[in-house]
Write a protein that holds these residues in place. Sequence first.
Motif, PDB file in Angstrom:
ATOM      1  N   ARG A  50       0.847  -1.179   0.000  1.00  0.00           N
ATOM      2  CA  ARG A  50       0.000   0.000   0.000  1.00  0.00           C
ATOM      3  C   ARG A  50       0.891   1.240   0.000  1.00  0.00           C
ATOM      4  O   ARG A  50       1.769   1.378   0.853  1.00  0.00           O
ATOM      5  CB  ARG A  50      -0.919   0.005   1.236  1.00  0.00           C
ATOM      6  CG  ARG A  50      -1.909   1.145   1.241  1.00  0.00           C
ATOM      7  CD  ARG A  50      -2.883   1.082   2.406  1.00  0.00           C
ATOM      8  NE  ARG A  50      -2.167   1.167   3.681  1.00  0.00           N
ATOM      9  CZ  ARG A  50      -2.145   0.213   4.591  1.00  0.00           C
ATOM     10  NH1 ARG A  50      -2.761  -0.930   4.401  1.00  0.00           N
ATOM     11  NH2 ARG A  50      -1.484   0.383   5.721  1.00  0.00           N
ATOM     12  N   THR A  51       0.658   2.123  -0.946  1.00  0.00           N
ATOM     13  CA  THR A  51       1.428   3.355  -1.050  1.00  0.00           C
ATOM     14  C   THR A  51       0.897   4.374  -0.041  1.00  0.00           C
ATOM     15  O   THR A  51      -0.218   4.217   0.471  1.00  0.00           O
ATOM     16  CB  THR A  51       1.333   3.945  -2.470  1.00  0.00           C
ATOM     17  OG1 THR A  51      -0.006   4.350  -2.706  1.00  0.00           O
ATOM     18  CG2 THR A  51       1.789   2.942  -3.520  1.00  0.00           C
ATOM     19  N   PRO A  52       1.671   5.430   0.249  1.00  0.00           N
ATOM     20  CA  PRO A  52       1.180   6.468   1.157  1.00  0.00           C
ATOM     21  C   PRO A  52      -0.123   7.114   0.679  1.00  0.00           C
ATOM     22  O   PRO A  52      -0.898   7.601   1.487  1.00  0.00           O
ATOM     23  CB  PRO A  52       2.322   7.486   1.187  1.00  0.00           C
ATOM     24  CG  PRO A  52       3.540   6.678   0.905  1.00  0.00           C
ATOM     25  CD  PRO A  52       3.076   5.644  -0.095  1.00  0.00           C
ATOM     26  N   GLU A  56      -3.511   0.271  -3.441  1.00  0.00           N
ATOM     27  CA  GLU A  56      -3.138  -1.120  -3.179  1.00  0.00           C
ATOM     28  C   GLU A  56      -2.609  -1.736  -4.474  1.00  0.00           C
ATOM     29  O   GLU A  56      -3.308  -1.739  -5.491  1.00  0.00           O
ATOM     30  CB  GLU A  56      -4.348  -1.917  -2.694  1.00  0.00           C
ATOM     31  CG  GLU A  56      -4.942  -1.414  -1.403  1.00  0.00           C
ATOM     32  CD  GLU A  56      -4.235  -1.933  -0.164  1.00  0.00           C
ATOM     33  OE1 GLU A  56      -3.473  -2.915  -0.279  1.00  0.00           O
ATOM     34  OE2 GLU A  56      -4.453  -1.349   0.902  1.00  0.00           O
ATOM     35  N   ILE A  57      -1.388  -2.267  -4.448  1.00  0.00           N
ATOM     36  CA  ILE A  57      -0.751  -2.823  -5.636  1.00  0.00           C
ATOM     37  C   ILE A  57      -0.297  -4.244  -5.333  1.00  0.00           C
ATOM     38  O   ILE A  57       0.167  -4.535  -4.227  1.00  0.00           O
ATOM     39  CB  ILE A  57       0.442  -1.950  -6.081  1.00  0.00           C
ATOM     40  CG1 ILE A  57      -0.048  -0.535  -6.392  1.00  0.00           C
ATOM     41  CG2 ILE A  57       1.148  -2.561  -7.286  1.00  0.00           C
ATOM     42  CD1 ILE A  57       1.042   0.476  -6.583  1.00  0.00           C
ATOM     43  N   SER A  58      -0.418  -5.136  -6.318  1.00  0.00           N
ATOM     44  CA  SER A  58      -0.029  -6.531  -6.158  1.00  0.00           C
ATOM     45  C   SER A  58       0.924  -6.923  -7.283  1.00  0.00           C
ATOM     46  O   SER A  58       0.687  -6.587  -8.445  1.00  0.00           O
ATOM     47  CB  SER A  58      -1.277  -7.418  -6.187  1.00  0.00           C
ATOM     48  OG  SER A  58      -0.929  -8.762  -6.040  1.00  0.00           O
ATOM     49  N   VAL A  59       2.001  -7.629  -6.935  1.00  0.00           N
ATOM     50  CA  VAL A  59       2.984  -8.102  -7.905  1.00  0.00           C
ATOM     51  C   VAL A  59       3.117  -9.613  -7.735  1.00  0.00           C
ATOM     52  O   VAL A  59       3.436 -10.091  -6.643  1.00  0.00           O
ATOM     53  CB  VAL A  59       4.357  -7.423  -7.683  1.00  0.00           C
ATOM     54  CG1 VAL A  59       5.391  -7.980  -8.632  1.00  0.00           C
ATOM     55  CG2 VAL A  59       4.254  -5.924  -7.800  1.00  0.00           C
ATOM     56  N   GLU A  60       2.850 -10.371  -8.793  1.00  0.00           N
ATOM     57  CA  GLU A  60       2.993 -11.833  -8.744  1.00  0.00           C
ATOM     58  C   GLU A  60       4.464 -12.212  -8.840  1.00  0.00           C
ATOM     59  O   GLU A  60       5.201 -11.654  -9.657  1.00  0.00           O
ATOM     60  CB  GLU A  60       2.223 -12.477  -9.900  1.00  0.00           C
ATOM     61  CG  GLU A  60       0.720 -12.338  -9.782  1.00  0.00           C
ATOM     62  CD  GLU A  60       0.143 -13.006  -8.550  1.00  0.00           C
ATOM     63  OE1 GLU A  60       0.564 -14.146  -8.223  1.00  0.00           O
ATOM     64  OE2 GLU A  60      -0.696 -12.378  -7.891  1.00  0.00           O
ATOM     65  N   ILE A  61       4.870 -13.167  -7.981  1.00  0.00           N
ATOM     66  CA  ILE A  61       6.259 -13.610  -7.981  1.00  0.00           C
ATOM     67  C   ILE A  61       6.320 -15.139  -8.016  1.00  0.00           C
ATOM     68  O   ILE A  61       5.381 -15.817  -7.633  1.00  0.00           O
ATOM     69  CB  ILE A  61       7.039 -13.079  -6.759  1.00  0.00           C
ATOM     70  CG1 ILE A  61       6.480 -13.664  -5.453  1.00  0.00           C
ATOM     71  CG2 ILE A  61       7.035 -11.560  -6.734  1.00  0.00           C
ATOM     72  CD1 ILE A  61       7.358 -13.414  -4.244  1.00  0.00           C
ATOM     73  N   GLY A  62       7.444 -15.655  -8.478  1.00  0.00           N
ATOM     74  CA  GLY A  62       7.660 -17.098  -8.492  1.00  0.00           C
ATOM     75  C   GLY A  62       8.400 -17.567  -7.255  1.00  0.00           C
ATOM     76  O   GLY A  62       8.580 -18.755  -7.041  1.00  0.00           O
ATOM     77  N   GLY A  63       8.844 -16.636  -6.417  1.00  0.00           N
ATOM     78  CA  GLY A  63       9.602 -16.919  -5.207  1.00  0.00           C
ATOM     79  C   GLY A  63      10.685 -15.874  -5.052  1.00  0.00           C
ATOM     80  O   GLY A  63      10.825 -14.978  -5.887  1.00  0.00           O
TER      81      GLY A  63
END
Length: 78
Positions: A50-52, A56-63
């Motif tokens: 969550r930015t100031p 709300e931002i989501s980033v998918e990762i593989g690990g």
Amino acid sequence: MTLEIISPNEILFKGEAEAVTMPGALGSFTVLKNHASLISVLKAGSVQYRTPGGEEISVEIGGGLVDVDNNVVSVCVY
């Protein structure tokens, strides 16, 4: 706090964040300002922050790995 999300090819995000939720190897956890120092392994899933401004931002990762120290959250992902 400062959040850096870095992949082998690029910097995905570098800026201020109020909260960061990550998929830890033993379960999801959230880091807030003045969190204790830690290093953790991340599993596949999403890093949510969550930015100031309240976005709300989501980033998918593989690990990956995360290092939290002195209000700097460094997330290295693949």
